[in-house]
Motif scaffolding. Sequence first.
Motif, short mmCIF file in Angstrom:
data_model
loop_
_atom_site.label_atom_id
_atom_site.label_comp_id
_atom_site.label_asym_id
_atom_site.label_seq_id
_atom_site.Cartn_x
_atom_site.Cartn_y
_atom_site.Cartn_z
N ILE A 159 36.61 75.71 34.44
CA ILE A 159 38.07 75.64 34.51
C ILE A 159 38.65 75.42 33.13
CG2 ILE A 159 38.01 74.68 36.85
CD1 ILE A 159 38.71 71.96 35.61
N ALA A 160 39.95 75.61 33.05
CA ALA A 160 40.74 75.20 31.87
C ALA A 160 41.70 74.11 32.32
CB ALA A 160 41.49 76.39 31.29
N VAL A 161 41.81 73.07 31.50
CA VAL A 161 42.67 71.94 31.83
C VAL A 161 43.77 71.84 30.77
CG1 VAL A 161 42.81 69.47 32.27
CG2 VAL A 161 40.74 70.73 32.88
N LEU A 162 44.99 71.68 31.25
CA LEU A 162 46.15 71.54 30.36
C LEU A 162 46.81 70.20 30.63
CD1 LEU A 162 48.90 74.16 29.62
CD2 LEU A 162 49.55 71.91 30.45
N PHE A 163 47.06 69.45 29.56
CA PHE A 163 47.88 68.24 29.64
C PHE A 163 49.10 68.44 28.78
CE2 PHE A 163 44.22 66.10 31.40
CZ PHE A 163 44.77 65.09 32.17
N TYR A 190 42.97 82.03 28.72
CA TYR A 190 44.14 82.58 28.02
C TYR A 190 45.43 82.21 28.74
CZ TYR A 190 47.57 85.86 26.22
OH TYR A 190 48.71 86.41 25.68
N LYS A 191 45.41 82.26 30.07
CA LYS A 191 46.63 81.95 30.83
C LYS A 191 47.02 80.48 30.68
CE LYS A 191 46.13 85.75 34.08
NZ LYS A 191 45.83 86.19 35.46
N ALA A 192 46.04 79.62 30.48
CA ALA A 192 46.36 78.21 30.22
C ALA A 192 47.08 78.07 28.88
CB ALA A 192 45.08 77.37 30.24
N VAL A 193 46.57 78.80 27.86
CA VAL A 193 47.22 78.75 26.53
C VAL A 193 48.61 79.36 26.60
CG1 VAL A 193 47.05 79.55 24.13
CG2 VAL A 193 44.99 78.79 25.35
N LYS A 194 48.74 80.47 27.28
CA LYS A 194 50.05 81.11 27.40
C LYS A 194 51.03 80.21 28.13
CE LYS A 194 52.35 85.32 28.96
NZ LYS A 194 53.39 84.64 29.70
N SER A 195 50.55 79.49 29.16
CA SER A 195 51.41 78.54 29.87
C SER A 195 51.91 77.47 28.91
CB SER A 195 50.63 77.92 31.02
OG SER A 195 51.40 76.94 31.68
N ALA A 196 51.02 76.97 28.04
CA ALA A 196 51.42 75.95 27.05
C ALA A 196 52.47 76.51 26.09
CB ALA A 196 50.20 75.48 26.27
N TRP A 197 52.27 77.74 25.67
CA TRP A 197 53.24 78.35 24.76
C TRP A 197 54.59 78.52 25.45
CZ3 TRP A 197 53.82 78.86 19.81
CH2 TRP A 197 54.77 79.73 19.30
N GLY A 209 54.26 67.80 23.73
CA GLY A 209 52.97 67.89 23.07
C GLY A 209 51.97 68.34 24.11
N VAL A 210 51.13 69.33 23.77
CA VAL A 210 50.25 69.96 24.76
C VAL A 210 48.82 69.99 24.25
CG1 VAL A 210 49.92 71.95 26.27
CG2 VAL A 210 52.20 71.45 25.38
N GLU A 243 45.98 66.40 24.01
CA GLU A 243 47.43 66.23 24.20
C GLU A 243 47.94 64.99 23.49
OE1 GLU A 243 50.48 63.93 25.62
OE2 GLU A 243 48.65 63.70 26.82
N SER A 244 47.18 63.88 23.53
CA SER A 244 47.64 62.64 22.88
C SER A 244 47.69 62.76 21.37
CB SER A 244 46.73 61.48 23.30
OG SER A 244 45.41 61.69 22.81
N ASN A 245 46.94 63.70 20.79
CA ASN A 245 46.94 63.92 19.34
C ASN A 245 47.96 64.96 18.91
OD1 ASN A 245 44.53 62.49 17.72
ND2 ASN A 245 43.86 62.91 19.83
N ALA A 246 48.58 65.65 19.86
CA ALA A 246 49.54 66.71 19.52
C ALA A 246 50.86 66.12 19.09
CB ALA A 246 49.74 67.63 20.72
#
Length: 597
Positions: A414-418, A483-490, A514-515, A549-552
């Motif tokens: 999986i890909a995880v996004l915070f 890629y879709k996780a990164v695009k969602s963040a963008w 921050g992501v 995410e906490s470092n972004a």
Amino acid sequence: MKNINFREIKRWVSAVVTMLLLALFFLNPFWLLEYRLQDALYQHPGLVDINTITVIGIDERALAKFGQFPWDRNVMAEALNILNRYEDAKPAVIAIDVLFLEPGRDSEADVALVDAVIKGDNVILASLIESGVPRHYHTLDMTFSGHLMSFPDLRPYGTHGFVNGFLARDGVIRNAPLRIPFDGEMLYSFPLTIAMKYTGLEPYDLVNMPSDGYFYTYISYTGLPGDFFEFSVADIFEDWFDPTWLADMVVMIGPYALGMMDSYAVPITHEVPMYGVEIHANVVQMILEGNFRQYTAGWVNHLIVVALLIGSMFFGEKFSIRYAWMIFVIAGLGYFVCAYLMYQFGGYIMPLLSPFLAVFIVFLYQLVYGYALGVIERIRVRNVFQKYVDPKLVDKLIATKDADSDAVGRKLPIAVLFVDVRGFTPMTEALSDTPELVVETLNGYLELTTTAIFNNGGSVDKFIGDATMALFNGFVPLDDYVYKAVKSAWDMVCGAQAVSAAIKEKIGVDLEFGVGVHCGEAIVGNLGPSFRKDYTAIGDVVNTAARLESNAARSQILISQDVYDVVKGRVHVESIGEISLKGKSKPMEIFSVTGLK
């Protein structure tokens, strides 16, 4: 929808359905099926009393011998004389199912017939109650206009019985009229007159019927076509024929050829027609055996249907369909058994199809209504829970029934996004006196993050204060999920600019995102005690995404080396270098996403 009282609605719907069904059954659109069902259940061949009743047919052999019918009346006169040759061994009754309405061309032949009838003193002649329509179309509700008997010279010497046949709505003879009041006198049917002559009894001793009025009976057929037939009229004139064979019997003479137009459909065999003389023979045996059946009164039939409808509806309301079907089956089969026992031992013919359909249709209604109610309830629950749980997760739990499972889970890539709102804590302190504004502002940001996640095929795992955790390829399979996780963040970072500008203008606080995005294997499934479950993902990939995410910084998207290896060539990045993340033993190469190619 939450304020709708489905139980109250069902009561009203059930009442309306009951009224519509009652109206339907009173109209009786199932009459043909009812007839067929009664025929199948009630009409079965039995033992024909050939020692008492014999049919002598005017058949093809007789027509070949004596020519086209009607014959010269000398033929019938001679036949009677042969049958009555021996005074001490002659038939008890000779019933002729032929009309002699007008004098013949040969007056001497008429005299011979009259003499034969007088001499025998055992002859029953046929008459016809006139209705203005052909004999084949007589029905029970017909009005009669005349009584046609034998020609005047013969009329005083033979006892007459009417031979009218009465058809049901489907053209089948199921009922026999035994008595018809006409012109101030009671007229008796051909079979009843034969039975009276044979037994010497009065009609009321043979049949339990009221003292006046029209009376008919259901015909319990015993014989099939051909069962009563023994001889042809031509046989009577053969040397080998011995009239003493028929001593003390009921001998019935009548048409027995298709060309004579005296055959009818009968319920005991729909495929093969039965000649009128055979129908009369069946009725005679029925009278002599006292094997009578009567239909239950119309109001009783209606009461049965009403009781079953209301009773089935009542039990359907009281019990779930899981148990109600057993009640419906028992009620339907129980009624069939009761109807059959009433026929066999009580002498009553009860309706079969309408009561059974009443129970079945109510069961079907309860089943459909329960299913529809279940669908509505599931939609309502889904709509409610979709406000709290990702719609994809709701669909998955319903489809796979994982909501009822205590399975630990399974490993998935999986890909995880915070994503977290930067500047949220100062805002809550500044707006501590207006908590509703804090919630409104936060909901605006969460709607943005959720929309970006959904638009890219991801799933919202949970909201953690002002942070959002999303899974890609977690709840449902997803192609190119990294890629879709990164695009969602963008999409979040780009969308946050407009939202932040509106918030800053309204409350003077600058908020941004921050992501962090990481990918790898995680355990996905039901976690938690039996009374409280959380369908989520656990593992190092989740912790690493949270640390990224906490470092972004504000409006920054940090991705791991594993993510970059999948999406490089499709995104613009800047290397941050190696960073030590909390909980990680070694520094990680980190990249900041600056755009999409």
